[in-house]
Design an enzyme around this catalytic site. Sequence first.
Site, PDB file in Angstrom:
ATOM      1  N   LYS A 117     -35.636 -40.982 -14.551  1.00  0.00           N
ATOM      2  CA  LYS A 117     -37.061 -40.751 -14.840  1.00  0.00           C
ATOM      3  C   LYS A 117     -37.275 -40.866 -16.333  1.00  0.00           C
ATOM      4  O   LYS A 117     -36.377 -40.532 -17.123  1.00  0.00           O
ATOM      5  CB  LYS A 117     -37.459 -39.334 -14.402  1.00  0.00           C
ATOM      6  CG  LYS A 117     -38.948 -39.173 -14.211  1.00  0.00           C
ATOM      7  CD  LYS A 117     -39.338 -39.719 -12.856  1.00  0.00           C
ATOM      8  CE  LYS A 117     -40.774 -39.496 -12.493  1.00  0.00           C
ATOM      9  NZ  LYS A 117     -40.976 -39.755 -11.049  1.00  0.00           N
TER      10      LYS A 117
HETATM   11  N1  GLU Z   1     -42.846 -42.537  -9.691  1.00  0.00           N
HETATM   12  C1  GLU Z   1     -42.675 -42.721  -8.289  1.00  0.00           C
HETATM   13  C2  GLU Z   1     -41.902 -41.552  -7.703  1.00  0.00           C
HETATM   14  O1  GLU Z   1     -41.855 -40.478  -8.255  1.00  0.00           O
HETATM   15  C3  GLU Z   1     -42.100 -44.081  -7.938  1.00  0.00           C
HETATM   16  C4  GLU Z   1     -40.738 -44.353  -8.460  1.00  0.00           C
HETATM   17  C5  GLU Z   1     -40.281 -45.786  -8.225  1.00  0.00           C
HETATM   18  O2  GLU Z   1     -40.953 -46.521  -7.529  1.00  0.00           O
HETATM   19  O3  GLU Z   1     -39.219 -46.127  -8.762  1.00  0.00           O
HETATM   20  O4  GLU Z   1     -41.357 -41.634  -6.625  1.00  0.00           O
END
Ligand code: GLU
Length: 425
Positions: A114
């Site tokens: 993240k």
């Molecule tokens: N930000 C989204 C989540 O928390 C998508 C993450 C992604 O598609 O890699 O799942």
Amino acid sequence: MAYIEPAPIKDKENPLESMMERFNIAAEKLGLSDEVYNVLKNPAKQVIVSLPITMDSGKIQVFEGIRVIHSNILGPAKGGIRFAPDVHIDEVRALAAWMTWKCAVVDIPYGGGKGGVRCNPREMSPGEIERLMRAYTLAMIDVFGPDKDIPAPDMGTGPREMAWLMDEYSKAKGTTVNAVVTGKPLVLGGSLGRTEATGRGVMVSALSAMEKLKINPFQATCAVQGFGNVGSWAALLLEERGLKIISVSDISGAYHNAQGINIREAINYRDSNKGTLEGFPGADKLADPAELLELAVDVLVPAAVEDVITKKNVDNIKAKLIVEGANGPTSFNADKIINEKGIMVVPDILANAGGVTVSYFEWVQNRLGYKWTAERVNRRSDRIMKEAFDQVYKTSIKHEVPMRIAAYIVAIDKVAQTYQFRGGF
Ligand code: GLU
């Protein structure tokens, strides 16, 4: 030069602690070995950078950018980038770990990561946001990569930002690398169905849970907190499946209509009203937006931010089913009371995994140089979401634990088995 100070974790319960408490319970149930426990309790990699950006005023402002890779044992790290004023390293660590568990729950070959930049995109011009995104990308040039770490949108970012990331990365590498990021605009190799994917997965999870609870969708009421990408799509798709959406909310407040809100109208209104529901004529504004969470609905979908159901309001929650569109909307301290009340929770790492599932499809399509139809994307993601739900449900019966702990058990077990085969150094 102005420097934005790290925000303290306000009066929120610390999301990292909330994540670890659940991890500990699931690890104990599974009998996870100390070796694997010790590997998984800490992130594999954490990068913090300072990004000096020339603002439109001509002044340079320094932003803090973070990328945390929790694990890459199942494959390259995967997870979004958040642009928000309260980005904090502990929050990013928790969100990165949640991505590891999320990808494992839906069985896609990724680890968890993240990113976050502490900034307020609502107060920045498109040019400032673009410079910030390009600077962040260059600072992370050795972290990102289609086989290493693949970012995506999260709060405060979307396809536009992903396009800048892809462009900057491609320029630095001297060749177009569209598989380095997902959630891109369609013309840059984005996938059909990615925009609505998270909301669609929320809908599939909600219907699967309603079937178990014997709630008829055509007689069910629902409240959705958050009217961004996840909340508005979840609301629209649940309405299409027969639910009456009696309340929705966004940053401007919460709106209520006992006869049901016409979600298409609400979306059109928001899109023509600078992105907010302020003044929406199809519903009454609630005096306190927090009331939405306490409505006597069948289904509650928190799809905004972390820590909205906490020990402070959990006693007042009346929904029969909670489907977590956001990451971490329920704090650990609220779990116990929710369980005692017999409310079923489809946890974030399952309920909102539709987004990363279609991100995976996007990456597969980019690597194949091929485009799938929307029908194929939706059919496959629905199947993955339904299978993951069934597996977590079965695990919850087998171990006599709530769905949340069951989801952690499924995920941690998969990661632990991978360690057994791969070994350490
Ligand atoms: N930000 C989204 C989540 O928390 C998508 C993450 C992604 O598609 O890699 O799942």
